[in-house]
Design a protein around this motif. Structure first.
Motif, PDB file in Angstrom:
ATOM      1  N   LEU A  64      13.455   0.501   3.361  1.00  0.00           N
ATOM      2  CA  LEU A  64      13.811   1.480   4.397  1.00  0.00           C
ATOM      3  C   LEU A  64      13.877   0.844   5.777  1.00  0.00           C
ATOM      4  CD1 LEU A  64      11.840   4.745   3.517  1.00  0.00           C
ATOM      5  CD2 LEU A  64      14.136   4.051   2.824  1.00  0.00           C
ATOM      6  N   LEU A  65      12.938  -0.039   6.058  1.00  0.00           N
ATOM      7  CA  LEU A  65      12.858  -0.606   7.413  1.00  0.00           C
ATOM      8  C   LEU A  65      12.142  -1.938   7.353  1.00  0.00           C
ATOM      9  CD1 LEU A  65      12.094   1.279  10.681  1.00  0.00           C
ATOM     10  CD2 LEU A  65      10.831  -0.793  10.196  1.00  0.00           C
ATOM     11  N   ARG A  66      12.678  -2.920   8.072  1.00  0.00           N
ATOM     12  CA  ARG A  66      12.039  -4.219   8.239  1.00  0.00           C
ATOM     13  C   ARG A  66      11.768  -4.436   9.722  1.00  0.00           C
ATOM     14  NH1 ARG A  66      15.458  -8.019   7.749  1.00  0.00           N
ATOM     15  NH2 ARG A  66      13.857  -9.639   7.594  1.00  0.00           N
ATOM     16  N   ASP A  67      10.586  -4.911  10.043  1.00  0.00           N
ATOM     17  CA  ASP A  67      10.248  -5.168  11.442  1.00  0.00           C
ATOM     18  C   ASP A  67       9.624  -6.559  11.558  1.00  0.00           C
ATOM     19  OD1 ASP A  67      10.034  -4.522  14.190  1.00  0.00           O
ATOM     20  OD2 ASP A  67       7.906  -4.074  13.921  1.00  0.00           O
ATOM     21  N   PRO A  68      10.467  -7.591  11.737  1.00  0.00           N
ATOM     22  CA  PRO A  68       9.932  -8.951  11.835  1.00  0.00           C
ATOM     23  C   PRO A  68       8.941  -9.135  12.975  1.00  0.00           C
ATOM     24  CG  PRO A  68      12.321  -8.984  11.497  1.00  0.00           C
ATOM     25  CD  PRO A  68      11.931  -7.567  11.794  1.00  0.00           C
ATOM     26  N   ARG A  69       9.063  -8.332  14.020  1.00  0.00           N
ATOM     27  CA  ARG A  69       8.186  -8.519  15.182  1.00  0.00           C
ATOM     28  C   ARG A  69       6.735  -8.222  14.848  1.00  0.00           C
ATOM     29  NH1 ARG A  69      10.667  -5.823  20.486  1.00  0.00           N
ATOM     30  NH2 ARG A  69       8.847  -6.920  21.325  1.00  0.00           N
ATOM     31  N   THR A  70       6.488  -7.322  13.897  1.00  0.00           N
ATOM     32  CA  THR A  70       5.119  -7.041  13.471  1.00  0.00           C
ATOM     33  C   THR A  70       4.823  -7.601  12.092  1.00  0.00           C
ATOM     34  OG1 THR A  70       5.814  -4.896  12.566  1.00  0.00           O
ATOM     35  CG2 THR A  70       4.988  -4.926  14.831  1.00  0.00           C
ATOM     36  N   ASP A  71       5.845  -8.163  11.432  1.00  0.00           N
ATOM     37  CA  ASP A  71       5.741  -8.638  10.048  1.00  0.00           C
ATOM     38  C   ASP A  71       5.383  -7.487   9.111  1.00  0.00           C
ATOM     39  OD1 ASP A  71       5.917 -10.407   7.946  1.00  0.00           O
ATOM     40  OD2 ASP A  71       3.835 -11.083   8.118  1.00  0.00           O
ATOM     41  N   LEU A  72       5.992  -6.324   9.352  1.00  0.00           N
ATOM     42  CA  LEU A  72       5.787  -5.168   8.483  1.00  0.00           C
ATOM     43  C   LEU A  72       7.117  -4.696   7.920  1.00  0.00           C
ATOM     44  CD1 LEU A  72       3.220  -3.086  10.584  1.00  0.00           C
ATOM     45  CD2 LEU A  72       2.752  -4.333   8.468  1.00  0.00           C
ATOM     46  N   VAL A  93       0.847  -1.189   0.000  1.00  0.00           N
ATOM     47  CA  VAL A  93       0.000   0.000   0.000  1.00  0.00           C
ATOM     48  C   VAL A  93       0.883   1.239   0.000  1.00  0.00           C
ATOM     49  CG1 VAL A  93      -1.874   1.234   1.162  1.00  0.00           C
ATOM     50  CG2 VAL A  93      -1.721  -1.253   1.358  1.00  0.00           C
ATOM     51  N   ILE A  94       0.666   2.136  -0.961  1.00  0.00           N
ATOM     52  CA  ILE A  94       1.355   3.427  -0.948  1.00  0.00           C
ATOM     53  C   ILE A  94       0.660   4.310   0.082  1.00  0.00           C
ATOM     54  CG2 ILE A  94       2.028   5.455  -2.289  1.00  0.00           C
ATOM     55  CD1 ILE A  94       1.873   3.771  -4.803  1.00  0.00           C
ATOM     56  N   VAL A  95       1.397   4.762   1.081  1.00  0.00           N
ATOM     57  CA  VAL A  95       0.805   5.538   2.167  1.00  0.00           C
ATOM     58  C   VAL A  95       1.281   6.988   2.164  1.00  0.00           C
ATOM     59  CG1 VAL A  95       0.390   3.553   3.666  1.00  0.00           C
ATOM     60  CG2 VAL A  95       2.608   4.707   3.737  1.00  0.00           C
ATOM     61  N   ASP A  96       2.148   7.334   1.208  1.00  0.00           N
ATOM     62  CA  ASP A  96       2.612   8.712   1.103  1.00  0.00           C
ATOM     63  C   ASP A  96       2.914   9.003  -0.369  1.00  0.00           C
ATOM     64  OD1 ASP A  96       3.734  11.152   2.828  1.00  0.00           O
ATOM     65  OD2 ASP A  96       5.140  10.797   1.172  1.00  0.00           O
ATOM     66  N   ALA A  97       2.564  10.206  -0.827  1.00  0.00           N
ATOM     67  CA  ALA A  97       2.718  10.554  -2.237  1.00  0.00           C
ATOM     68  C   ALA A  97       4.168  10.545  -2.691  1.00  0.00           C
ATOM     69  CB  ALA A  97       2.097  11.922  -2.499  1.00  0.00           C
ATOM     70  N   SER A  98       5.121  10.581  -1.753  1.00  0.00           N
ATOM     71  CA  SER A  98       6.533  10.537  -2.119  1.00  0.00           C
ATOM     72  C   SER A  98       6.967   9.133  -2.539  1.00  0.00           C
ATOM     73  CB  SER A  98       7.396  11.027  -0.961  1.00  0.00           C
ATOM     74  OG  SER A  98       7.291  10.135   0.151  1.00  0.00           O
ATOM     75  N   GLY A  99       6.114   8.123  -2.328  1.00  0.00           N
ATOM     76  CA  GLY A  99       6.432   6.766  -2.743  1.00  0.00           C
ATOM     77  C   GLY A  99       6.750   5.817  -1.616  1.00  0.00           C
ATOM     78  N   LEU A 100       6.243   6.080  -0.415  1.00  0.00           N
ATOM     79  CA  LEU A 100       6.423   5.151   0.709  1.00  0.00           C
ATOM     80  C   LEU A 100       5.384   4.040   0.604  1.00  0.00           C
ATOM     81  CD1 LEU A 100       7.065   7.439   3.822  1.00  0.00           C
ATOM     82  CD2 LEU A 100       8.712   6.047   2.570  1.00  0.00           C
ATOM     83  N   VAL A 101       5.863   2.801   0.679  1.00  0.00           N
ATOM     84  CA  VAL A 101       4.993   1.641   0.539  1.00  0.00           C
ATOM     85  C   VAL A 101       5.121   0.780   1.787  1.00  0.00           C
ATOM     86  CG1 VAL A 101       4.522  -0.464  -0.787  1.00  0.00           C
ATOM     87  CG2 VAL A 101       5.230   1.626  -1.967  1.00  0.00           C
ATOM     88  N   VAL A 102       3.984   0.361   2.338  1.00  0.00           N
ATOM     89  CA  VAL A 102       3.960  -0.571   3.461  1.00  0.00           C
ATOM     90  C   VAL A 102       3.554  -1.938   2.929  1.00  0.00           C
ATOM     91  CG1 VAL A 102       2.849  -1.176   5.640  1.00  0.00           C
ATOM     92  CG2 VAL A 102       3.420   1.196   5.165  1.00  0.00           C
ATOM     93  N   THR A 103       4.282  -2.973   3.338  1.00  0.00           N
ATOM     94  CA  THR A 103       3.960  -4.342   2.955  1.00  0.00           C
ATOM     95  C   THR A 103       4.311  -5.255   4.114  1.00  0.00           C
ATOM     96  OG1 THR A 103       4.271  -6.043   1.253  1.00  0.00           O
ATOM     97  CG2 THR A 103       6.226  -4.789   1.901  1.00  0.00           C
ATOM     98  N   ASN A 104       4.173  -6.561   3.912  1.00  0.00           N
ATOM     99  CA  ASN A 104       4.567  -7.526   4.942  1.00  0.00           C
ATOM    100  C   ASN A 104       6.066  -7.800   4.863  1.00  0.00           C
ATOM    101  OD1 ASN A 104       1.509  -9.373   4.794  1.00  0.00           O
ATOM    102  ND2 ASN A 104       2.230  -8.140   6.488  1.00  0.00           N
ATOM    103  N   ASN A 105       6.682  -7.986   6.003  1.00  0.00           N
ATOM    104  CA  ASN A 105       8.106  -8.316   6.026  1.00  0.00           C
ATOM    105  C   ASN A 105       8.368  -9.656   5.344  1.00  0.00           C
ATOM    106  OD1 ASN A 105      10.946  -8.048   7.098  1.00  0.00           O
ATOM    107  ND2 ASN A 105      10.335  -9.913   8.124  1.00  0.00           N
ATOM    108  N   HIS A 106       7.456 -10.618   5.510  1.00  0.00           N
ATOM    109  CA  HIS A 106       7.711 -11.933   4.916  1.00  0.00           C
ATOM    110  C   HIS A 106       7.666 -11.901   3.394  1.00  0.00           C
ATOM    111  CE1 HIS A 106       3.182 -12.421   5.076  1.00  0.00           C
ATOM    112  NE2 HIS A 106       3.417 -12.974   3.893  1.00  0.00           N
ATOM    113  N   VAL A 107       7.080 -10.860   2.812  1.00  0.00           N
ATOM    114  CA  VAL A 107       7.054 -10.735   1.354  1.00  0.00           C
ATOM    115  C   VAL A 107       8.437 -10.402   0.806  1.00  0.00           C
ATOM    116  CG1 VAL A 107       6.157  -9.359  -0.577  1.00  0.00           C
ATOM    117  CG2 VAL A 107       4.612 -10.114   1.244  1.00  0.00           C
ATOM    118  N   ILE A 108       9.201  -9.558   1.530  1.00  0.00           N
ATOM    119  CA  ILE A 108      10.488  -9.090   1.012  1.00  0.00           C
ATOM    120  C   ILE A 108      11.675  -9.645   1.801  1.00  0.00           C
ATOM    121  CG2 ILE A 108       9.542  -7.000   0.000  1.00  0.00           C
ATOM    122  CD1 ILE A 108      11.379  -6.742   3.284  1.00  0.00           C
ATOM    123  N   GLU A 109      11.424 -10.604   2.695  1.00  0.00           N
ATOM    124  CA  GLU A 109      12.493 -11.129   3.544  1.00  0.00           C
ATOM    125  C   GLU A 109      13.595 -11.781   2.698  1.00  0.00           C
ATOM    126  OE1 GLU A 109      12.922 -13.522   7.757  1.00  0.00           O
ATOM    127  OE2 GLU A 109      11.140 -13.812   6.526  1.00  0.00           O
TER     128      GLU A 109
END
Length: 479
Positions: free
Chosen positions: A142-150, A106-122
């Motif tokens: 930019l950031l991986r957070d396995p604890r939330t899978d984000l 999901v694009i959450v900012d017009a600058s091109g920030l995308v949120v996805t699941n960590n397991h998708v790009i692990e």
């Protein structure tokens, strides 16, 4: 998967006299209701989809892995010469192949920030993002957070303004609310499914460290991971992350990470952090069973019992004591430690939060400062390369910050495992992330340098002591 909340806006006619411009009474506010006519039954979700779908993307993650060729006749020198097969040390050995993973985002900012699941790009070496209009962009993690899978990605295009979805508040959701799941199931292309919120604050799911999910019966399938759960106002209230299924397909039980947790991870990425900054409690909590509830004279088993408190932690500074029963935080009831952990983790750093506790049958309110766990000892990260049971393990010095990240709250000092290379001696030893190494061949291990020294000389037998899950384990291993 992910999620966001909704809110409705009311407007007053400017032509009304000032005396008439009063807030509507509760009876006048629109309340949820069932369709009252055939015309209402024919209403469509198309406007919500048109508003949100352009911000839902496909995420392609690629990584290079080593694949060893299986045995064949061509490994025999005679057959290699006969068939003209190549000779050399590489023949018949490991070869590289590309693994591909497909998910949604999901694009959450017009600058091109995308949120996805960590397991998708692990483990990905390369990430590409495809928009609904078929444009494709390379993306940085930019950031991986396995604890939330984000995970948070940044599209590599500094000029384009991208369509962005609006984050809502998951706390506004109610069981029975209509929601849409948008993603790319099975790689067939962007797909929208509709359902209701089946449950809120679903814990004991076993997906991430923070067990607090939105459950929906909207059809969610493989490939939907990282996509949006959208409310009736077109706001993202969750990130779809998992399904409960015996067949591999949707069976009407899907789970989404609440938007309020997504916001915490996103804010950490925006500040340039490589890890998520969360409040540190410094206490371990226990669920209340029926027997414990009876012993405490509680009407039902609810709340979180304080098992232990770390000296100098925010829990100790607040006056929390072992045996206290935590029942709510910031006025929100918490039925179990998972619910408390989620509510506490989504509080902003700085300031304080009030918690309600029962101590010896009497209710009281305590104020816990919202501080991050300190890194009292430098990490001094080391990957062990010596010939030992620890070869291929990455270790760091333990501190409150590291203990909080790895959920090793019972350990105060030592060396903790943060990664284990696949196929390494440490992997064969069954060493796990979070193991705290205490002793090697009689030598106490208090810093990573101690472990390097203890394993620098080969041994015929290795005697190791480590701490795992609150238990101390000792093993004898061959050299």
């Amino acid at each position: 998967m992910q999620r966001f909340a909704l809110s409705l806006a009311a407007s007053l006619l400017l032509t009304l006299p000032a005396a008439a411009q009063m807030p509507p009474s509760p009876a006048e506010v629109a309340q949820p209701r069932v369709p009252a006519s055939r015309a209402e039954i024919g209403l469509s979700f198309a406007p919500i989809v048109a508003k949100t779908a352009p911000a839902i993307v496909n995420v392609y993650a690629m990584r290079t892995v080593q694949a060893r060729r299986g045995p064949s006749l061509l490994e025999d020198p005679f057959f290699r010469r006969f068939f003209g097969a190549p000779n050399g040390p590489g023949f018949g050995g490991p070869s590289e192949r590309i693994q591909r993973a497909l998910g949604s985002g999901v694009i959450v900012d017009a600058s091109g920030l995308v949120v996805t699941n960590n397991h998708v790009i692990e483990g990905a070496d390369e990430v590409r993002v495809s928009l609904s209009d078929k444009r494709e962009f390379d993306a940085d993690i930019l950031l991986r957070d396995p604890r939330t899978d984000l995970a948070v990605l940044k599209l590599r295009d500094g000029k384009t303004r991208f369509p962005a979805a609006q984050l809502g508040s998951s706390d506004d959701l109610q069981v029975g609310d209509i929601v849409l799941a948008i993603g790319n199931p099975f790689g067939v292309g962007q797909t929208v499914t509709q359902g209701i919120v089946s449950a809120l604050a679903r814990t004991q799911v076993g997906i991430t460290d923070y067990q607090f999910f939105i459950q929906t019966d909207a059809a969610i399938n493989p490939g939907n991971s990282g996509g949006a759960l959208v409310d009736g106002a077109g706001r993202v209230v969750g990130i779809n992350t998992a399904i409960f299924s015996r067949s591999g397909g949707s069976q009407g039980i899907g789970f989404a990470i609440p938007a309020d947790m997504v916001r915490v991870v996103l804010e950490s990425a925006l500040t340039g952090g490589k890890s998520v900054r969360r409040p540190w409690l410094g206490a371990s909590l226990q669920s209340v069973t029926a027997d414990i509830a009876e012993g405490l004279d509680l009407p039902r088993p609810v709340g979180s019992l304080v098992q232990s408190i770390r000296p100098g932690s925010p829990a100790e500074k607040s006056g929390l004591k072992v045996g206290d029963l935590i029942t709510s935080i910031a006025g929100q009831e918490t039925d179990d430690p998972d619910a408390f952990g989620y509510r506490f983790a989504t509080r902003p750093i700085g300031g304080a939060v009030e918690v309600s506790v029962i101590r010896q049958g009497k209710p009281l309110t305590l104020t816990i400062p919202l501080l991050t766990a300190p890194e009292t000892t430098p990490r001094e990260e080391v990957t062990v390369s010596t010939r030992s049971p620890f070869g291929g393990a990455t270790v760091v010095n333990l501190s409150p910050a590291v203990a909080e990240e790895l959920r090793t709250v019972e350990a105060d000092s030592g060396v903790v495992v943060t990664a284990v290379a696949e196929g390494s001696p440490a992997d064969a030893t069954n060493l796990r992330v979070g193991d705290v190494i205490r002793e090697v061949n009689g030598m106490p291990i208090t810093r990573t340098a101690d472990l390097v020294r203890a394993t620098s000389t080969p041994a015929r037998v290795w005697r190791i002591t480590l701490q795992r899950g609150g238990r101390t384990l000792t093993a004898m291993l061959p050299g």
